[in-house]
Design an enzyme around this catalytic site. Structure first.
Site, mmCIF file in Angstrom:
data_model
loop_
_atom_site.group_PDB
_atom_site.id
_atom_site.type_symbol
_atom_site.label_atom_id
_atom_site.label_comp_id
_atom_site.label_asym_id
_atom_site.label_seq_id
_atom_site.Cartn_x
_atom_site.Cartn_y
_atom_site.Cartn_z
ATOM 1 C CG ASP A 39 0.947 35.626 -75.879
ATOM 2 O OD1 ASP A 39 -0.257 35.320 -75.944
ATOM 3 O OD2 ASP A 39 1.345 36.804 -75.763
ATOM 4 C CG ASP A 41 -3.209 39.152 -79.194
ATOM 5 O OD1 ASP A 41 -3.050 39.218 -80.419
ATOM 6 O OD2 ASP A 41 -4.270 38.796 -78.658
HETATM 7 MG MG LIG Z 1 0.387 38.550 -75.003
#
Ligand SMILES: [Mg+2]
Length: 186
Positions: A39, A41
Site C-alpha cells: 500500500d 498511504d
Molecule cells: Mg493505507
C-alpha cells in the site's frame, strides 16, 4: 542493515514460510520469487495538503526542497507534502531481492505515479506493477488484479478492512503518521 529493516524482512519471510512449505509446490516452483503487494498511504508514505499543516509544521514547506525524505508537489493550490516512512529505500532494496513487488493504492493513478517518480524513479522496484483506484473495485482491494499465484503473495497494508477476501495474505503494518492532521486514507 538496520534492525528495523531486518525485523521487517523477518516478518515478511515468516508470513511466507508456511506458503513455501505447501506440498502443492514442486521444487521448481519453490525457487520462484514471492510477490509483495504494498500500500502507499500510511504504509510507505504520509501525505498532506499544505493547507492542513499546523502553524508549527509550516517550516516543513521550506525544508521540502532540501530533504531527501520530504517533497512538495502540485504547482497550484492545494500543494501537498509527502514524507517517506523511515528506512523506506533500504527496505525496498532488500525486499526487491526476495519479492516481485507491486504498489496497490486507492489513490489516483496520477498520484501514484507522482509518488513513484520519487521513490522508484528508474522503475527498478515496481516497473509498471501499479494498481490504483481507477482499476480497483470500490472500497476494497483484491488480489484478482495481481497476475500471480495468490498462495505466493504477501500484502503489507495499514488497513485490513480493505482486504476482506485476503486476510491470510495480509501483514497489517502500523499506520505511519508524520503530520498531525488526520485524513481518511486507505
Ligand atoms: Mg493505507
Amino acid at each position: 542493515m538496520s534492525s528495523f529493516i531486518k525485523q521487517s524482512l523477518f516478518s515478511l519471510l515468516d508470513k511466507t514460510k508456511g506458503r513455501n512449505k505447501l506440498s502443492c509446490f514442486n521444487n521448481q516452483e519453490k525457487k520462484k520469487k514471492l510477490y509483495l503487494v504494498l500500500d502507499l498511504d500510511h504504509t510507505l508514505v504520509h501525505y498532506i495538503p499544505v493547507s492542513k499543516l499546523s502553524d508549527k509544521e509550516k517550516y516543513l514547506i521550506e525544508e521540502a526542497d532540501s530533504r531527501v525524505d520530504l517533497w512538495k508537489f502540485g504547482k497550484r493550490n492545494p500543494e501537498h507534502l509527502i514524507k517517506l516512512r523511515p528506512f523506506l529505500h533500504e527496505f525496498l532494496k532488500e525486499a526487491n531481492k526476495l519479492f516481485t513487488m507491486y504498489v496497490y493504492t486507492m489513490g489516483s493513478y496520477g498520484y501514484a505515479q507522482y509518488v513513484l517518480s520519487f521513490i522508484d524513479p528508474d522503475k527498478r522496484y515496481f516497473g509498471h506493477r501499479v494498481i490504483t483506484r481507477e482499476k480497483s473495485p470500490p472500497h476494497k482491494k483484491t488480489l484478482d488484479l495481481i497476475s500471480a499465484d495468490q498462495r505466493r503473495v504477501v500484502i503489507v497494508d495499514d488497513h485490513s478492512s480493505v482486504w476482506p477476501q485476503h486476510k491470510p495474505n495480509l501483514l497489517k503494518i502500523a499506520n505511519y503518521t508524520y503530520f498531525r492532521y488526520e485524513m481518511m486514507n486507505y
